[in-house]
Design an enzyme around this catalytic site. Structure first.
Site, mmCIF file in Angstrom:
data_model
loop_
_atom_site.group_PDB
_atom_site.id
_atom_site.type_symbol
_atom_site.label_atom_id
_atom_site.label_comp_id
_atom_site.label_asym_id
_atom_site.label_seq_id
_atom_site.Cartn_x
_atom_site.Cartn_y
_atom_site.Cartn_z
ATOM 1 N N THR A 173 0.865 -1.185 0.000
ATOM 2 C CA THR A 173 0.000 0.000 0.000
ATOM 3 C C THR A 173 0.896 1.227 0.000
ATOM 4 O O THR A 173 2.083 1.134 0.287
ATOM 5 C CB THR A 173 -0.864 0.096 1.275
ATOM 6 N N ASP A 174 0.341 2.361 -0.279
ATOM 7 C CA ASP A 174 1.080 3.600 -0.039
ATOM 8 C C ASP A 174 1.003 3.891 1.471
ATOM 9 O O ASP A 174 0.342 3.187 2.237
ATOM 10 C CB ASP A 174 0.512 4.755 -0.868
ATOM 11 N N TRP A 175 1.660 4.940 1.849
ATOM 12 C CA TRP A 175 1.838 5.333 3.254
ATOM 13 C C TRP A 175 0.499 5.397 4.012
ATOM 14 O O TRP A 175 -0.370 6.209 3.671
ATOM 15 C CB TRP A 175 2.503 6.702 3.290
ATOM 16 N N ASN B 250 -2.091 3.763 3.938
ATOM 17 C CA ASN B 250 -3.323 3.590 3.156
ATOM 18 C C ASN B 250 -4.375 2.733 3.843
ATOM 19 O O ASN B 250 -5.566 2.939 3.637
ATOM 20 C CB ASN B 250 -3.001 2.948 1.800
#
Ligand code: NOJ
Length: 705
Positions: A258-260, A262
């Protein structure tokens, strides 16, 4: 998955406890958690760390290896333009500048050099490339993209991924690439960072997924989910995107991070989950394998499985994907793998950065004032002409993700002023003003030196505070007093060269009209200033081409070239208060010579196209021959023009070359209303030439049966 790898993965999974599986899905930020907590996570069996470098990474790896399962950690970092969070590394131009080269080999080399430098610190993984399209230049992260076009983006993506990952992931100087942000992050409504993207599945398949497909085809080992959402579903919770599309249709075999935060943001930003349990279940079941900076996944995943609310097989699948990548890169055999520490910032790597910087310089206007002669007295003006922080832009040791704006810049680097001074003794510099109004602004001082010069070079643009995550701009005009100074400089009536040193297109219609020449430099990295000066003095012949259109006005956005037809896209259609079309079009770029096109042919059976290009000027130069098509009648609206191929040719003065392209049927495909990619028989238009502008293209009609 290869048989042997699958057997090893199954054996590991068979030995792992539920807790160890959940931990393997966690990616911890060393920088945010600090040493003690990070060591705890390493011992608990976390899968990966980000922002851990050097000795810290070694200590964490040792801790992970001493845990019960001893599964080695993966270390990731944002090395998005060289390993430039390390102050001794080679700092490349941004992706946007790199895309302006249209040179796949130079971009592959950029990836190779980056990989070697990242690996030299014992790290394994870069969160790059970024494959979202920059169709709205107000977005704060346009600098990180390869521009607005899916084809160019996909080609550049494949090149840089090959560079990062090398011939074999097991080599100690290969690193994992990460195609991000999956997907359509750049298409967020109003260019508001991380907001909803108003697109449909059909449009996703047509426009936004193709670059990611090329990343999969290039063997990209990891993907990162985007922050935003589509049609009400966050990309982090979108199993259609992550499973049906990415795994089943596109054939991806790596793992997804995932992104940061998320996972947490499903609850805190997007409000589709009420509790951490809901968020963890949504993210894991949708197909995210690793959660970046969402440590609460650990407890929640364990309790979800224990209480029967989530199947353990969800974890098995995710952990299997992660372990397979670790096995493929030989991490179990060589957990302390490290490249050559001496390569960091070495001369050969700096040459590669200089090469990309030179090739990225895009000349979009020149009435003959350029190239300058070193005997001319030149006044270089503008804060961005001598500010390495502005020249670097985002994602270096000054900025994101480990920001230290006060840090002393580390040599070598060359600002524009320094580049000019290296080539001529007749250069004076004055700051004048910069993108942010400040007490140092002194327009009169700039006008004083300009009055005394033969030629004025005004370097304008933006700076770090205006670039990056959540730094979208509503207004794309030159900020601060830059426009005012430009107008005053122009009023002196001397030859005026405008250099745009910025993260993305600014709206410079007025400035361009007042200029004798306009040079687009974007953020050229450590040698960006040298490249500008060399282009201006004609040390090399500029060959950059714009990977993105320049709007006249922020209110004209979007102006990307591959728009759908309609009342607003005919030759004369326009906002009643603006000229038609963009200020500068996709693919545009001049040089100090001219190229003529003739004899466009297309064999409709073999789909082989040919065109003859002649250098009609008196300097050797490089032309980027661009191939576009249009589907004349189609069941759904299709773009007025779409890039499907390009090739660069180097031509001596007077030299003529026939350039051929082997096209194939699927190049002319569309995604129909049933969301299937098909070729619809009928009439097509093939267009080949110097840029996406109609006036630059030869055209021929043909029929596909
Ligand atoms: C958030 C950014 O969106 C992403 O591009 C980056 O890789 C991660 N943070 C890690 O820094």
């Amino acid at each position: 998955m290869e048989k042997e790898i699958k057997a090893r993965v199954d054996s590991l999974l068979g030995q792992m406890t539920l807790e160890e599986k959940a931990a393997q899905m966690i990616q911890v930020s060393f920088r945010h958690l600090g040493r003690e907590k990070s060591l705890e996570w390493a011992k608990r069996g976390a899968g990966s760390f980000l922002f851990a470098m050097g000795e810290d990474a070694k200590e964490l790896q040792q801790a992970a290896l001493s845990s019960r399962m001893g599964i080695p950690l993966l270390f990731g970092i944002d090395a998005v333009r060289g390993h430039s969070v390390n102050d001794h590394a080679t700092v490349f131009p941004t992706q946007l500048a790199a895309a302006s080269t249209w040179d796949k080999e130079a971009v592959r080399e950029m990836g190779r050099v980056t990989a070697k430098e990242v690996a030299s610190e014992g790290l394994h993984w870069t969160f790059s490339p970024l494959l979202c399209l920059a169709r709205d230049p107000r977005w704060g992260r346009v600098d990180e993209t390869f521009g607005e076009d899916p084809y160019l983006t996909g080609e550049m993506a494949a090149a840089i991924i090959h560079g990062y990952q090398g011939d074999d992931l097991r080599n100690s100087d290969s690193i994992l690439a990460c195609a991000k942000h999956y997907f359509a992050y750049g298409e967020a409504v109003g260019a508001r960072d991380a907001c909803d993207s108003e697109i449909t599945r059909r449009k996703a398949k047509e426009v936004f997924l193709p670059p990611f497909q090329k990343a999969v085809n290039a063997g990209c080992a990891t993907f990162m989910t985007a922050y935003g959402s589509m049609d009400g579903t966050p990309f982090t919770a979108n199993s259609w995107a992550l499973k049906e599309m990415l795994r089943q249709e596109m054939g991806f075999e790596g793992f997804v991070v995932t992104d940061w935060g998320n996972m947490t943001s499903l609850m805190t930003q997007q409000f589709v989950a009420e509790t951490p349990e809901d968020a963890a279940k949504l993210a894991a079941e949708a197909g995210n394998d690793m959660m970046m900076s969402s440590e609460e996944f650990f407890d929640t995943a364990v309790s979800l499985v224990r209480s029967g609310k989530m199947a353990e097989s969800v974890l098995d699948e995710a952990v299997g994907h992660i372990l397979a990548v670790k096995i493929r890169m030989g991490l179990f055999e060589n957990p302390f793998r490290q490249g050559d520490p001496k390569c960091l910032g070495c001369p050969a790597h700096r040459d590669a950065a200089l090469n990309v910087a030179r090739e990225s310089i895009t000349l979009v206007r020149n009435d003959g004032v350029l190239p300058l002669n070193p005997t001319q007295k030149v006044a270089v003006i503008g804060a961005n002409g001598d500010d390495i922080r502005a020249q670097y832009g985002d994602w270096t040791y000054f900025s994101h993700p480990l920001p230290d704006p006060e840090k002393e810049p580390v040599r070598p680097y060359v600002t524009v002023k320094e580049g000019f001074e290296a080539l001529s003794k007749n250069v004076v510099y004055c700051r004048g003003c910069g993108p942010m109004p400040c007490a140092k602004d002194d327009l009169d001082a700039a006008l004083d030196i300009a009055r005394d010069a033969d030629v004025i070079v005004h370097v304008v643009g933006d700076m770090i505070d205006q670039v990056g995550e959540a730094k979208d701009r509503a207004n794309l005009d030159l900020s601060g007093r830059q426009s005012e100074l430009h107008e005053k400089l122009a009023a002196l009536g001397k030859p005026l060269v405008t250099v745009l040193l910025a993260s993305k297109p600014s709206t410079i219609t007025r400035e361009a009209a007042r200029s004798n020449a306009v040079v687009i430099a974007f953020n050229g990295g450590m040698f960006g200033g040298q490249a500008v000066a060399e282009a201006v003095y004609g040390v090399f012949n500029p060959s950059g081409r714009l990977p993105i259109s320049f709007p006249h006005h922020a209110g004209q956005v979007p102006v990307y070239y591959n728009a759908l037809p309609g009342w607003h896209f005919g030759p004369n259609a326009r906002y009643c208060d603006l000229p038609a079309g963009p200020l500068y079009a996709f693919g545009e770029g001049l040089s100090y010579t001219d190229f003529a096109y003739e004899d466009l042919t297309l064999d409709a059976d073999t789909l082989q196209a040919r065109v003859t290009v002649t250098n009609t000027g008196d300097r050797a130069g490089r032309e980027t021959v661009q191939v576009y098509f249009r589907d004349c009648v189609s069941s759904v609206l299709t773009p007025v023009k779409q890039l499907i191929a390009f090739r660069q040719v180097d031509l001596q003065p007077g030299e003529k070359k026939t350039v051929s392209f082997q096209l194939n049927r699927m190049d002319f495909s569309l995604v129909n209303a049933k969301e299937q990619r098909v070729v619809e028989p009928g009439k097509f238009l093939l267009m080949i030439g110097h840029s996406s502008k109609d006036a630059d293209l030869l055209k021929t009609e043909f029929t596909l049966s």
